[in-house]
Design a protein around this motif. Structure first.
Motif, PDB file in Angstrom:
ATOM      1  N   GLY A  38       0.550  -1.560   0.160  1.00 34.35           N
ATOM      2  CA  GLY A  38       0.057   0.084   0.081  1.00 34.35           C
ATOM      3  C   GLY A  38       0.735   1.272  -0.142  1.00 34.35           C
ATOM      4  O   GLY A  38       2.170   1.219   0.482  1.00 34.35           O
ATOM      5  N   SER A  39       1.071   2.709  -0.479  1.00 35.03           N
ATOM      6  CA  SER A  39       0.975   3.383  -0.332  1.00 35.03           C
ATOM      7  C   SER A  39       0.079   4.478   0.115  1.00 35.03           C
ATOM      8  O   SER A  39      -0.792   4.901  -0.683  1.00 35.03           O
ATOM      9  N   ASP A  40       0.162   5.269   0.653  1.00 34.71           N
ATOM     10  CA  ASP A  40      -0.892   6.712   1.096  1.00 34.71           C
ATOM     11  C   ASP A  40       0.275   7.633  -0.247  1.00 34.71           C
ATOM     12  O   ASP A  40       0.950   7.796  -0.419  1.00 34.71           O
ATOM     13  N   GLY A  41      -1.451   8.019  -0.303  1.00 38.17           N
ATOM     14  CA  GLY A  41      -0.975   8.907  -1.114  1.00 38.17           C
ATOM     15  C   GLY A  41      -0.703   9.357  -2.975  1.00 38.17           C
ATOM     16  O   GLY A  41      -0.271   9.768  -3.752  1.00 38.17           O
ATOM     17  N   ASN A  42      -1.016   8.576  -3.363  1.00 35.51           N
ATOM     18  CA  ASN A  42      -1.000   7.429  -4.370  1.00 35.51           C
ATOM     19  C   ASN A  42      -1.992   7.165  -4.646  1.00 35.51           C
ATOM     20  O   ASN A  42      -2.710   6.422  -4.504  1.00 35.51           O
ATOM     21  N   ASP A  43      -2.375   7.085  -6.598  1.00 33.37           N
ATOM     22  CA  ASP A  43      -3.657   6.557  -6.510  1.00 33.37           C
ATOM     23  C   ASP A  43      -3.321   5.501  -8.033  1.00 33.37           C
ATOM     24  O   ASP A  43      -4.220   5.131  -8.042  1.00 33.37           O
ATOM     25  N   VAL A  44      -1.895   5.554  -8.121  1.00 34.97           N
ATOM     26  CA  VAL A  44      -1.703   3.572  -9.165  1.00 34.97           C
ATOM     27  C   VAL A  44      -2.421   2.891  -8.119  1.00 34.97           C
ATOM     28  O   VAL A  44      -1.340   2.711  -7.244  1.00 34.97           O
ATOM     29  N   ARG A  45      -2.920   1.514  -8.873  1.00 36.10           N
ATOM     30  CA  ARG A  45      -3.634   0.678  -8.322  1.00 36.10           C
ATOM     31  C   ARG A  45      -2.760  -0.343  -8.052  1.00 36.10           C
ATOM     32  O   ARG A  45      -2.432  -0.447  -9.863  1.00 36.10           O
ATOM     33  N   ILE A  46      -1.782  -0.876  -7.400  1.00 34.17           N
ATOM     34  CA  ILE A  46      -0.721  -2.111  -8.038  1.00 34.17           C
ATOM     35  C   ILE A  46      -1.399  -3.297  -7.485  1.00 34.17           C
ATOM     36  O   ILE A  46      -2.052  -3.600  -6.532  1.00 34.17           O
TER      37      ILE A  46
END
Length: 436
Positions: free
Chosen positions: A116-124
């Motif tokens: 997960g990553s806060d402040g990021n909208d690219v879904r992995i």
């Protein structure tokens, strides 16, 4: 782009199954879509919002990459998760699915955590490993991997042993999750790098026989016939013969294609171009035309970036000594626009079906669409001109990017997705400090 701007006029593709709207308008505030059409114009006029004419540009949903490779996701110097997300966002990719091969294969549930990553909208999205360590000897715990978020199962860029694959289908722990299978037999390929043909002989490349794809493709088709309820994928179909096998099958697996195989073939590349080194091997013009036809007719359901980042030092090795693979998320839409829309006469919905809607469905994810209050959009200018370079702020850290320093027509000029700024490469920082 300003904090608030009215794109007027602009072409807009809202979502799957819709035609683009010409001479429309879109109001964007802080990267979020606020209104479309006359409502956008009226609201912009009442707020004195600056108008940005974009009559030839296209506002459209984000793209989806169904499979790429990231071997050191949490490293510092090579391409990592943050830098990949940055590159993907700037190229308009809202979703990227990663194959399980890495410095630690994703064959255990704990290796699916921490993405997960806060402040990021690219879904992995993460593919889980079909076998432990991708070794093709012992099946991984499919049910556990899928329960913990794996979107499907894969065992790398070669077809696993047929018996192992059949055992996984018999056990059916994967329920209806997709199994991604590369129809490629390395033992038949040997040292071959390019499909047989006149250009291959002239360039002096070792030949990769068509049988290295068609024999495993035949096995895959037979397994799909025996287990029609299991969604199988043929990953990166690459030859006209492979396409013919797929088209003739009564029960077909889904198929994907590497974007580079749609853009070029062995007749178009100079002998020194890095684009020769790719898996699966590059074919001829008949292969490329067959892949384009199959993609248009729905036999191939998705275009993959299939990025394989390599260190720049590794790219200095002779082609036969370095690992094959390319990067280039930012190249895919511009080059396929030129190839499929400008040269082949495709419509915009057809192109987005291949680059966004189709891949999302194959990953069993909601299709991307434009929506009020959403920042999941891209703005594409088919007339923009630029030259790819490795030191560009939005370029991959991989040194194996094709088309370097050549003029490209078409670019994603804006995207609403949030992403971290590209983390500085320690090597680049060191070079700057030395004045190089």
């Amino acid at each position: 782009m300003h904090q608030t701007v009215l794109l007027d006029p602009v072409r807009i593709l809202v979502g799957c199954g819709q035609d683009p709207i010409e001479n429309c308008a879109a109001l964007i505030r802080n990267h979020e879509l606020v209104a479309f059409g006359e409502e956008a114009r009226q609201q912009a006029a009442s707020e004195a919002v600056p108008v940005q004419p974009a009559p030839n540009q296209l506002l459209a949903p984000c793209l989806v990459d169904p499979h790429s490779i990231l071997e050191r996701p949490f490293g510092e110097q090579a391409e990592n998760l943050d830098s990949l997300r940055h590159v993907a966002a700037r190229a308009g990719y809202g979703q990227v699915a990663l194959l399980p091969q890495a410095n630690a294969w994703r064959d255990r549930v704990e290796r699916l955590q921490g993405w997960g990553s806060d402040g990021n909208d690219v879904r992995i999205h993460l593919w889980g490993a079909l076998s432990l360590d991708g070794a093709g000897q012992q099946l991984s715990c499919h049910g556990d991997l899928l329960d913990q978020g794996a979107i499907g199962l894969c065992d790398g860029e070669a077809m696993p042993a047929t018996g192992l694959l059949q055992r996984s289908l018999v056990l059916a722990e994967g329920a209806h999750a997709p199994i991604l299978v590369a129809p490629r037999d390395p033992s038949l390929q040997g040292d071959g790098m390019v499909r047989e043909g006149v250009e291959t002989l002239r360039a002096g490349w070792p030949i990769d026989p068509v049988a290295s794809e068609t024999i495993p493709m035949g096995q895959l088709l037979e397994l799909q016939r025996l287990y029609p309820d299991q969604p199988l994928w043929a990953m990166n179909l690459a030859t006209a013969d492979g396409v013919n096998l797929l088209e003739q099958a009564t029960v077909r697996p889904t198929a994907s294609v590497h974007w580079w195989h749609l853009v070029t073939d062995r007749s178009r590349l100079p002998s020194t171009a890095p684009g020769w080194c790719v898996t699966p091997s590059l074919g001829g013009i008949d292969d490329r035309k067959a892949l384009i036809r199959a993609l248009k007719n729905g036999f191939i359901g998705a275009v993959a970036v299939h990025a394989v980042p390599l260190d720049p030092e590794d790219c200095l090795l002779p082609p036969g000594q370095r690992r094959p693979g390319l990067v280039g998320h930012q190249l895919v839409l511009p080059l396929l626009w030129q190839t499929l829309v400008c040269e082949e006469g495709w419509t915009i919905p057809q192109l987005w079906a291949a680059l966004s809607f189709g891949p999302a469905r194959l990953l069993k994810q909601p299709t991307e669409e434009l929506a009020i209050g959403s920042n999941r959009w891209l703005l594409f200018d088919p007339d923009a001109r630029w030259r790819p370079s490795l030191d560009h702020a939005d370029a991959s850290r991989g040194g194996n990017q094709p088309m370097l320093n050549l003029e490209i027509r078409g670019a994603v000029v804006a995207c609403g997705l949030r992403s971290p700024e590209r983390p500085p490469d320690p090597k680049e920082e060191s070079a700057r400090s030395l004045g190089r």
